[in-house]
Design an enzyme around this catalytic site. Structure first.
Site, PDB file in Angstrom:
ATOM      1  N   LYS A  42       0.799  -1.226   0.000  1.00  0.00           N
ATOM      2  CA  LYS A  42       0.000   0.000   0.000  1.00  0.00           C
ATOM      3  C   LYS A  42       0.832   1.276   0.000  1.00  0.00           C
ATOM      4  O   LYS A  42       0.281   2.355  -0.200  1.00  0.00           O
ATOM      5  CB  LYS A  42      -0.968   0.012   1.189  1.00  0.00           C
ATOM      6  CG  LYS A  42      -2.001  -1.099   1.202  1.00  0.00           C
ATOM      7  CD  LYS A  42      -2.848  -1.219  -0.052  1.00  0.00           C
ATOM      8  CE  LYS A  42      -3.713  -0.047  -0.354  1.00  0.00           C
ATOM      9  NZ  LYS A  42      -4.837  -0.386  -1.271  1.00  0.00           N
TER      10      LYS A  42
HETATM   11  N1  PMP Z   1      -2.863  -7.396   1.229  1.00  0.00           N
HETATM   12  C1  PMP Z   1      -2.819  -6.531   2.266  1.00  0.00           C
HETATM   13  C2  PMP Z   1      -2.081  -6.958   3.496  1.00  0.00           C
HETATM   14  C3  PMP Z   1      -3.467  -5.291   2.173  1.00  0.00           C
HETATM   15  O1  PMP Z   1      -3.408  -4.433   3.213  1.00  0.00           O
HETATM   16  C4  PMP Z   1      -4.159  -4.961   1.000  1.00  0.00           C
HETATM   17  C5  PMP Z   1      -4.871  -3.633   0.909  1.00  0.00           C
HETATM   18  N2  PMP Z   1      -6.139  -3.592   1.473  1.00  0.00           N
HETATM   19  C6  PMP Z   1      -4.207  -5.889  -0.046  1.00  0.00           C
HETATM   20  C7  PMP Z   1      -3.526  -7.088   0.087  1.00  0.00           C
HETATM   21  C8  PMP Z   1      -4.997  -5.650  -1.301  1.00  0.00           C
HETATM   22  O2  PMP Z   1      -4.464  -4.676  -2.137  1.00  0.00           O
HETATM   23  P1  PMP Z   1      -5.415  -3.751  -3.032  1.00  0.00           P
HETATM   24  O3  PMP Z   1      -6.090  -2.775  -2.083  1.00  0.00           O
HETATM   25  O4  PMP Z   1      -4.471  -3.069  -3.961  1.00  0.00           O
HETATM   26  O5  PMP Z   1      -6.416  -4.598  -3.714  1.00  0.00           O
END
Ligand code: PMP
Length: 329
Positions: A42
Protein backbone atom coordinates in the site's frame (compact mmCIF):
# COMPACT_ATOMS: atom_id res chain seq x y z
CA UNK A 1 21.74 5.97 -4.19
CA UNK A 2 18.13 6.88 -3.41
CA UNK A 3 17.35 10.49 -2.57
CA UNK A 4 14.86 9.83 0.22
CA UNK A 5 11.90 7.88 1.57
CA UNK A 6 9.56 8.18 -1.40
CA UNK A 7 12.35 7.05 -3.72
CA UNK A 8 12.55 3.89 -1.63
CA UNK A 9 8.94 2.99 -2.47
CA UNK A 10 8.72 0.42 -5.26
CA UNK A 11 11.47 -1.21 -7.31
CA UNK A 12 11.09 -4.26 -5.08
CA UNK A 13 12.77 -7.56 -5.98
CA UNK A 14 10.86 -10.35 -7.74
CA UNK A 15 11.67 -13.50 -5.77
CA UNK A 16 11.40 -17.16 -6.79
CA UNK A 17 9.53 -19.17 -4.18
CA UNK A 18 11.58 -22.32 -4.50
CA UNK A 19 9.43 -24.97 -2.77
CA UNK A 20 6.35 -23.99 -4.79
CA UNK A 21 8.30 -23.80 -8.04
CA UNK A 22 9.73 -27.27 -7.47
CA UNK A 23 6.34 -28.72 -6.56
CA UNK A 24 4.54 -27.32 -9.60
CA UNK A 25 7.31 -27.39 -12.22
CA UNK A 26 6.50 -23.72 -12.83
CA UNK A 27 8.37 -20.59 -11.88
CA UNK A 28 6.37 -19.12 -8.97
CA UNK A 29 7.59 -15.55 -8.45
CA UNK A 30 6.61 -13.09 -5.73
CA UNK A 31 6.94 -9.31 -5.83
CA UNK A 32 8.50 -8.39 -2.49
CA UNK A 33 6.19 -5.56 -1.48
CA UNK A 34 6.94 -6.21 2.20
CA UNK A 35 10.26 -4.48 1.48
CA UNK A 36 8.65 -1.06 0.99
CA UNK A 37 9.42 1.51 3.76
CA UNK A 38 5.97 1.10 5.33
CA UNK A 39 6.19 -2.66 4.94
CA UNK A 40 3.43 -3.27 2.40
CA UNK A 41 2.09 -2.99 -1.13
CA UNK A 42 0.00 0.00 0.00
CA UNK A 43 2.96 2.40 0.11
CA UNK A 44 2.72 2.76 -3.65
CA UNK A 45 -0.96 3.70 -3.55
CA UNK A 46 -0.40 6.08 -0.61
CA UNK A 47 2.32 7.93 -2.52
CA UNK A 48 0.27 8.14 -5.72
CA UNK A 49 -2.88 9.37 -3.98
CA UNK A 50 -0.89 12.10 -2.22
CA UNK A 51 0.95 13.11 -5.40
CA UNK A 52 -2.38 13.25 -7.23
CA UNK A 53 -3.88 15.53 -4.55
CA UNK A 54 -0.81 17.76 -4.73
CA UNK A 55 -0.98 17.98 -8.51
CA UNK A 56 -4.69 18.81 -8.51
CA UNK A 57 -4.01 21.57 -5.95
CA UNK A 58 -6.30 20.01 -3.34
CA UNK A 59 -3.39 19.46 -0.99
CA UNK A 60 -1.11 22.41 -0.21
CA UNK A 61 1.95 22.54 2.09
CA UNK A 62 1.03 21.81 5.71
CA UNK A 63 -2.27 20.16 4.72
CA UNK A 64 -4.04 17.09 6.10
CA UNK A 65 -4.67 13.65 4.60
CA UNK A 66 -7.72 11.86 6.00
CA UNK A 67 -8.55 8.19 5.43
CA UNK A 68 -10.81 5.50 6.81
CA UNK A 69 -8.58 2.45 7.10
CA UNK A 70 -7.69 -0.25 9.56
CA UNK A 71 -4.42 -1.20 8.05
CA UNK A 72 -1.63 -0.81 5.58
CA UNK A 73 -2.98 2.21 3.71
CA UNK A 74 -2.94 4.22 6.95
CA UNK A 75 0.62 3.09 7.62
CA UNK A 76 1.73 4.04 4.09
CA UNK A 77 -0.03 7.41 4.30
CA UNK A 78 1.55 8.19 7.69
CA UNK A 79 5.04 7.52 6.34
CA UNK A 80 4.56 9.64 3.22
CA UNK A 81 2.75 12.44 5.12
CA UNK A 82 5.56 12.66 7.68
CA UNK A 83 8.06 12.80 4.84
CA UNK A 84 6.21 15.64 3.08
CA UNK A 85 5.06 17.62 6.12
CA UNK A 86 1.35 16.72 6.09
CA UNK A 87 -0.85 15.70 8.99
CA UNK A 88 -2.49 12.22 8.89
CA UNK A 89 -5.92 11.58 10.39
CA UNK A 90 -7.12 7.97 10.39
CA UNK A 91 -10.66 6.84 11.18
CA UNK A 92 -10.78 3.24 12.33
CA UNK A 93 -13.62 0.96 13.53
CA UNK A 94 -13.43 -0.07 17.19
CA UNK A 95 -13.14 -3.80 16.39
CA UNK A 96 -9.48 -3.49 15.40
CA UNK A 97 -6.51 -4.61 17.48
CA UNK A 98 -4.84 -2.22 19.92
CA UNK A 99 -1.54 -2.95 18.13
CA UNK A 100 -2.78 -1.27 14.95
CA UNK A 101 -3.97 1.84 16.78
CA UNK A 102 -0.66 2.06 18.65
CA UNK A 103 1.39 1.58 15.50
CA UNK A 104 -0.42 4.37 13.64
CA UNK A 105 -0.13 6.71 16.65
CA UNK A 106 3.59 5.91 16.92
CA UNK A 107 3.96 6.86 13.26
CA UNK A 108 2.42 10.24 14.08
CA UNK A 109 -1.14 9.77 12.80
CA UNK A 110 -4.12 11.10 14.73
CA UNK A 111 -6.32 8.02 15.14
CA UNK A 112 -10.06 8.37 15.72
CA UNK A 113 -11.62 5.11 16.81
CA UNK A 114 -15.36 5.07 16.02
CA UNK A 115 -18.13 2.50 16.61
CA UNK A 116 -18.18 -0.42 14.16
CA UNK A 117 -21.25 -0.04 11.94
CA UNK A 118 -22.01 -1.26 8.38
CA UNK A 119 -21.10 0.79 5.31
CA UNK A 120 -24.72 1.78 4.73
CA UNK A 121 -24.80 3.54 8.12
CA UNK A 122 -23.75 7.22 7.99
CA UNK A 123 -21.54 6.70 11.04
CA UNK A 124 -19.38 4.16 9.16
CA UNK A 125 -15.66 4.96 9.57
CA UNK A 126 -15.05 5.56 5.87
CA UNK A 127 -17.98 7.96 5.57
CA UNK A 128 -16.87 9.80 8.69
CA UNK A 129 -13.40 10.21 7.15
CA UNK A 130 -14.89 11.68 3.97
CA UNK A 131 -17.11 14.12 5.90
CA UNK A 132 -14.30 15.22 8.22
CA UNK A 133 -11.99 16.04 5.28
CA UNK A 134 -14.72 18.30 3.87
CA UNK A 135 -14.79 20.35 7.06
CA UNK A 136 -11.08 21.23 6.77
CA UNK A 137 -9.72 23.83 4.39
CA UNK A 138 -6.45 22.28 3.21
CA UNK A 139 -7.28 18.59 3.34
CA UNK A 140 -8.03 15.58 1.20
CA UNK A 141 -9.88 12.30 1.74
CA UNK A 142 -7.61 9.65 0.23
CA UNK A 143 -10.63 7.40 -0.56
CA UNK A 144 -8.50 4.41 -1.59
CA UNK A 145 -11.40 2.26 -2.82
CA UNK A 146 -12.69 4.65 -5.46
CA UNK A 147 -9.75 6.99 -6.04
CA UNK A 148 -8.15 5.62 -9.21
CA UNK A 149 -4.79 7.23 -8.38
CA UNK A 150 -4.47 4.00 -6.38
CA UNK A 151 -4.48 1.74 -9.46
CA UNK A 152 -2.41 4.29 -11.40
CA UNK A 153 0.43 3.63 -8.95
CA UNK A 154 0.48 -0.02 -10.00
CA UNK A 155 0.00 0.75 -13.70
CA UNK A 156 2.97 3.12 -13.57
CA UNK A 157 5.30 1.06 -11.38
CA UNK A 158 4.37 -2.49 -10.24
CA UNK A 159 3.22 -3.65 -13.69
CA UNK A 160 6.28 -2.36 -15.61
CA UNK A 161 8.63 -3.68 -12.92
CA UNK A 162 7.16 -7.20 -13.15
CA UNK A 163 7.32 -7.11 -16.96
CA UNK A 164 10.98 -6.04 -16.94
CA UNK A 165 11.95 -8.45 -14.18
CA UNK A 166 10.50 -11.40 -16.11
CA UNK A 167 11.93 -10.18 -19.45
CA UNK A 168 8.38 -10.30 -20.77
CA UNK A 169 8.21 -14.05 -20.20
CA UNK A 170 5.18 -14.18 -17.96
CA UNK A 171 2.30 -16.59 -18.49
CA UNK A 172 0.05 -15.47 -15.65
CA UNK A 173 -0.35 -12.91 -12.91
CA UNK A 174 -2.63 -13.44 -9.94
CA UNK A 175 -3.42 -11.66 -6.69
CA UNK A 176 -6.22 -11.02 -4.23
CA UNK A 177 -8.23 -7.80 -4.23
CA UNK A 178 -9.04 -5.38 -1.44
CA UNK A 179 -9.51 -2.03 -3.15
CA UNK A 180 -8.46 -3.67 -6.42
CA UNK A 181 -5.72 -1.12 -7.05
CA UNK A 182 -2.94 -3.69 -7.36
CA UNK A 183 -4.74 -6.14 -9.65
CA UNK A 184 -6.29 -3.38 -11.79
CA UNK A 185 -3.05 -1.48 -12.37
CA UNK A 186 -0.85 -4.52 -12.98
CA UNK A 187 -3.42 -6.27 -15.20
CA UNK A 188 -3.92 -3.21 -17.39
CA UNK A 189 -0.20 -2.76 -17.91
CA UNK A 190 0.52 -6.44 -18.60
CA UNK A 191 -2.40 -6.82 -21.04
CA UNK A 192 -1.14 -3.82 -22.98
CA UNK A 193 2.19 -5.62 -23.48
CA UNK A 194 0.58 -8.89 -24.60
CA UNK A 195 -2.92 -10.27 -24.31
CA UNK A 196 -1.32 -13.71 -23.69
CA UNK A 197 -0.58 -13.04 -20.02
CA UNK A 198 -3.43 -14.60 -18.08
CA UNK A 199 -4.89 -12.44 -15.31
CA UNK A 200 -6.49 -14.38 -12.46
CA UNK A 201 -8.22 -12.90 -9.40
CA UNK A 202 -7.54 -14.93 -6.25
CA UNK A 203 -10.33 -14.52 -3.72
CA UNK A 204 -10.62 -15.58 -0.07
CA UNK A 205 -13.91 -17.06 1.17
CA UNK A 206 -16.55 -14.60 2.36
CA UNK A 207 -16.04 -12.29 -0.63
CA UNK A 208 -18.15 -11.61 -3.70
CA UNK A 209 -15.40 -11.21 -6.25
CA UNK A 210 -14.96 -14.88 -7.21
CA UNK A 211 -18.61 -15.09 -8.23
CA UNK A 212 -18.41 -11.70 -9.95
CA UNK A 213 -15.61 -12.93 -12.24
CA UNK A 214 -17.20 -16.37 -12.79
CA UNK A 215 -20.85 -15.34 -13.27
CA UNK A 216 -20.95 -11.55 -13.57
CA UNK A 217 -22.94 -11.21 -10.34
CA UNK A 218 -21.24 -10.09 -7.12
CA UNK A 219 -22.81 -12.71 -4.84
CA UNK A 220 -21.01 -13.29 -1.54
CA UNK A 221 -19.50 -16.73 -0.98
CA UNK A 222 -19.87 -18.31 2.48
CA UNK A 223 -17.30 -17.01 4.98
CA UNK A 224 -15.96 -15.37 6.95
CA UNK A 225 -12.21 -15.47 6.38
CA UNK A 226 -9.51 -14.56 8.92
CA UNK A 227 -7.56 -12.78 6.17
CA UNK A 228 -7.20 -8.99 6.44
CA UNK A 229 -7.21 -6.32 3.75
CA UNK A 230 -8.64 -8.51 0.99
CA UNK A 231 -12.00 -9.64 -0.34
CA UNK A 232 -14.85 -7.27 -1.12
CA UNK A 233 -18.61 -7.23 -1.48
CA UNK A 234 -18.66 -4.56 -4.16
CA UNK A 235 -16.90 -3.60 -7.39
CA UNK A 236 -14.87 -0.50 -6.58
CA UNK A 237 -14.04 2.25 -9.08
CA UNK A 238 -10.47 0.91 -9.05
CA UNK A 239 -11.60 -2.59 -10.03
CA UNK A 240 -14.07 -1.54 -12.71
CA UNK A 241 -12.94 -2.30 -16.26
CA UNK A 242 -10.02 -4.54 -15.24
CA UNK A 243 -9.13 -7.19 -17.84
CA UNK A 244 -9.58 -10.41 -15.81
CA UNK A 245 -9.54 -13.89 -17.43
CA UNK A 246 -10.46 -16.07 -14.47
CA UNK A 247 -10.80 -16.37 -10.70
CA UNK A 248 -9.76 -18.96 -8.15
CA UNK A 249 -10.91 -19.29 -4.55
CA UNK A 250 -8.77 -20.18 -1.54
CA UNK A 251 -9.96 -21.65 1.77
CA UNK A 252 -8.48 -20.29 5.00
CA UNK A 253 -7.00 -23.66 6.03
CA UNK A 254 -5.04 -23.81 2.77
CA UNK A 255 -3.81 -20.25 3.38
CA UNK A 256 -2.70 -21.20 6.93
CA UNK A 257 -0.91 -24.31 5.61
CA UNK A 258 0.84 -22.19 2.98
CA UNK A 259 2.02 -19.47 5.36
CA UNK A 260 3.45 -22.03 7.84
CA UNK A 261 4.93 -24.10 5.03
CA UNK A 262 6.94 -21.28 3.45
CA UNK A 263 8.03 -20.21 6.94
CA UNK A 264 9.25 -23.70 7.91
CA UNK A 265 10.65 -24.71 4.54
CA UNK A 266 12.16 -21.46 3.31
CA UNK A 267 12.19 -18.96 6.16
CA UNK A 268 9.60 -16.57 4.69
CA UNK A 269 7.39 -14.79 7.27
CA UNK A 270 4.35 -13.61 5.35
CA UNK A 271 0.91 -12.21 6.24
CA UNK A 272 -2.43 -13.80 5.39
CA UNK A 273 -3.07 -12.09 2.05
CA UNK A 274 0.32 -13.30 0.82
CA UNK A 275 -0.70 -16.82 1.85
CA UNK A 276 -3.84 -16.46 -0.24
CA UNK A 277 -1.83 -15.13 -3.19
CA UNK A 278 0.65 -18.01 -3.07
CA UNK A 279 -2.20 -20.56 -2.93
CA UNK A 280 -3.76 -18.81 -5.94
CA UNK A 281 -0.46 -18.94 -7.83
CA UNK A 282 -0.18 -22.69 -7.15
CA UNK A 283 -3.75 -23.26 -8.38
CA UNK A 284 -2.96 -21.36 -11.58
CA UNK A 285 0.26 -23.37 -11.99
CA UNK A 286 -1.70 -26.63 -11.75
CA UNK A 287 -4.18 -25.34 -14.32
CA UNK A 288 -1.47 -24.28 -16.79
CA UNK A 289 0.85 -27.26 -16.21
CA UNK A 290 4.65 -27.38 -15.81
CA UNK A 291 6.93 -24.95 -17.63
CA UNK A 292 4.99 -21.75 -17.03
CA UNK A 293 5.91 -18.57 -15.17
CA UNK A 294 3.42 -17.14 -12.68
CA UNK A 295 3.87 -13.93 -10.69
CA UNK A 296 2.03 -12.77 -7.60
CA UNK A 297 2.34 -10.22 -4.79
CA UNK A 298 4.07 -10.71 -1.41
CA UNK A 299 1.88 -8.01 0.21
CA UNK A 300 3.33 -7.71 3.72
CA UNK A 301 5.15 -9.71 6.36
CA UNK A 302 3.72 -11.64 9.31
CA UNK A 303 4.55 -9.23 12.13
CA UNK A 304 1.11 -7.54 12.14
CA UNK A 305 -0.63 -10.91 12.48
CA UNK A 306 0.95 -12.22 15.68
CA UNK A 307 -2.33 -12.24 17.60
CA UNK A 308 -4.28 -14.01 14.85
CA UNK A 309 -2.57 -16.00 12.11
CA UNK A 310 0.46 -16.76 14.30
CA UNK A 311 -1.55 -17.50 17.43
CA UNK A 312 -2.49 -21.20 17.70
CA UNK A 313 -5.27 -20.45 20.21
CA UNK A 314 -6.91 -17.95 17.86
CA UNK A 315 -6.65 -20.39 14.97
CA UNK A 316 -8.20 -23.17 17.03
CA UNK A 317 -11.16 -20.91 17.91
CA UNK A 318 -11.73 -20.48 14.18
CA UNK A 319 -11.50 -24.23 13.54
CA UNK A 320 -8.10 -23.84 11.88
CA UNK A 321 -4.87 -25.64 12.75
CA UNK A 322 -1.17 -25.67 11.98
CA UNK A 323 -0.84 -29.44 11.86
CA UNK A 324 2.77 -30.14 10.92
CA UNK A 325 1.71 -33.22 8.93
CA UNK A 326 -0.01 -30.85 6.47
CA UNK A 327 3.14 -28.81 6.14
CA UNK A 328 6.04 -31.19 5.57
CA UNK A 329 9.43 -29.74 6.43
N1 PMP B 1 -2.86 -7.40 1.23
C1 PMP B 1 -2.82 -6.53 2.27
C2 PMP B 1 -2.08 -6.96 3.50
C3 PMP B 1 -3.47 -5.29 2.17
O1 PMP B 1 -3.41 -4.43 3.21
C4 PMP B 1 -4.16 -4.96 1.00
C5 PMP B 1 -4.87 -3.63 0.91
N2 PMP B 1 -6.14 -3.59 1.47
C6 PMP B 1 -4.21 -5.89 -0.05
C7 PMP B 1 -3.53 -7.09 0.09
C8 PMP B 1 -5.00 -5.65 -1.30
O2 PMP B 1 -4.46 -4.68 -2.14
P1 PMP B 1 -5.41 -3.75 -3.03
O3 PMP B 1 -6.09 -2.78 -2.08
O4 PMP B 1 -4.47 -3.07 -3.96
O5 PMP B 1 -6.42 -4.60 -3.71
Amino acid sequence: MLSGLTQAIGNTPLIRINCLSQETGCEILGKAEFMNPGGSVKDRAALWMIQDAEQSGQLQPGGTVVEGTAGNTGIGLAHVCNNRGYKTVIYMPDNQSEEKVNLLRTLGAEVRVVPTVPYKNDANFQKQAGRYAQTLSNAVWANQFDNTANREAHYATTGPEIWTQTNGKLDAFTCAVGTGGTLAGVARYLKEQTSNTRIVLTDPVGSALYNWVKTGTADMTPGPSITEGIGNSRITANLQGTPIDDAVQVQDQDMVNMVYRVLRQEGWFFGSSTGINLCGAVQVAHQLGPGHTIATILCDDGSKYMSRLFNAEFLAQKGLHTNASDTPI
